[in-house]
Design an enzyme around this catalytic site. Sequence first.
Site, PDB file in Angstrom:
ATOM      1  N   TYR A  28       0.550  -1.338  -0.110  1.00  0.00           N
ATOM      2  CA  TYR A  28       0.000   0.071  -0.001  1.00  0.00           C
ATOM      3  C   TYR A  28       0.870   1.340   0.052  1.00  0.00           C
ATOM      4  O   TYR A  28       0.198   2.526  -0.004  1.00  0.00           O
ATOM      5  CB  TYR A  28      -0.927   0.061   1.174  1.00  0.00           C
ATOM      6  CG  TYR A  28      -0.047  -0.162   2.409  1.00  0.00           C
ATOM      7  CD1 TYR A  28       0.141  -1.328   3.167  1.00  0.00           C
ATOM      8  CD2 TYR A  28       0.412   0.903   3.047  1.00  0.00           C
ATOM      9  CE1 TYR A  28       1.100  -1.443   4.145  1.00  0.00           C
ATOM     10  CE2 TYR A  28       1.033   1.059   4.405  1.00  0.00           C
ATOM     11  CZ  TYR A  28       1.427  -0.126   4.674  1.00  0.00           C
ATOM     12  OH  TYR A  28       2.172  -0.218   6.067  1.00  0.00           O
ATOM     13  N   GLY A  29       2.383   1.286  -0.016  1.00  0.00           N
ATOM     14  CA  GLY A  29       3.089   2.237   0.109  1.00  0.00           C
ATOM     15  C   GLY A  29       4.193   2.227  -0.962  1.00  0.00           C
ATOM     16  O   GLY A  29       3.688   1.973  -2.128  1.00  0.00           O
ATOM     17  N   GLU A 101      11.482  -3.813   5.155  1.00  0.00           N
ATOM     18  CA  GLU A 101      10.616  -3.327   5.985  1.00  0.00           C
ATOM     19  C   GLU A 101      10.965  -3.236   7.543  1.00  0.00           C
ATOM     20  O   GLU A 101       9.670  -2.983   8.152  1.00  0.00           O
ATOM     21  CB  GLU A 101       9.169  -3.988   5.426  1.00  0.00           C
ATOM     22  CG  GLU A 101       8.833  -3.850   4.287  1.00  0.00           C
ATOM     23  CD  GLU A 101       8.460  -2.826   3.734  1.00  0.00           C
ATOM     24  OE1 GLU A 101       7.939  -1.932   4.425  1.00  0.00           O
ATOM     25  OE2 GLU A 101       8.706  -2.255   2.624  1.00  0.00           O
TER      26      GLU A 101
HETATM   27  C1  SIN Z   1       3.970  -0.983   1.967  1.00  0.00           C
HETATM   28  O1  SIN Z   1       4.328  -0.528   1.071  1.00  0.00           O
HETATM   29  O2  SIN Z   1       3.056  -1.884   1.784  1.00  0.00           O
HETATM   30  C2  SIN Z   1       4.678  -1.024   3.307  1.00  0.00           C
HETATM   31  C3  SIN Z   1       5.186   0.421   3.669  1.00  0.00           C
HETATM   32  C4  SIN Z   1       6.325   0.849   2.584  1.00  0.00           C
HETATM   33  O3  SIN Z   1       7.167  -0.119   2.448  1.00  0.00           O
HETATM   34  O4  SIN Z   1       6.236   2.041   2.107  1.00  0.00           O
END
Ligand code: SIN
Length: 193
Positions: A28-29, A101
Amino acid sequence: MTFPADTLDLNRAMNHFAGHDRLWLFGYGSLIYKVDFPFLERRPARVRNWGRRFWQGSHDHRGTPEHPGRVATLVHSPGAVCEGMAYLITPGEFKHLDYREKNGYLRWVTDIHFTGDESCPGVVYVADEHNAAFLGPAPEREIAEHIARSAGPSGSNAEYLLQLAEALRALGEHDEHVFAIERYLRSLPDSAP
Ligand code: SIN
């Protein structure tokens, strides 16, 4: 209870989907737009009762321990829907993903919803309020100002926000929290990443 800002060991001890030869990961990011891992299949998808918020501090990618940046996490939000991208991966990819992460994110299991009625449990990295790097809520204008002055080993914090906003637009999705921060960021002097 607060757990360390470095969650690598906690995630490596997790064994959800042990014995599976593939599983779905929801991004999601930065996992939407920076895909530095192999995958078997990729599909736009969503998770329910989670909201995307720039409430997580970044010590290792878009900031430093002394001057953390602000990056996306998910917060429980009944009725909310967070749009993103799902990747079918093999469990071997966790070695890289857990390292990437490691700044406060833990692997959570949640239902991932695809187009139509299809859904299945998968993994999402969530940095909740119990991690030492968590920053929590702030007005979106302040978040934009914070992002504008932050940078880390992976580049400027503004680049993270702007790339995410672009990726959401490319998916045809609207996230008012992300887009409001983007508007404030673009209105600041010297906002280019
Ligand atoms: C994600 O993108 O799902 C986790 C957060 C990130 O790495 O920005």
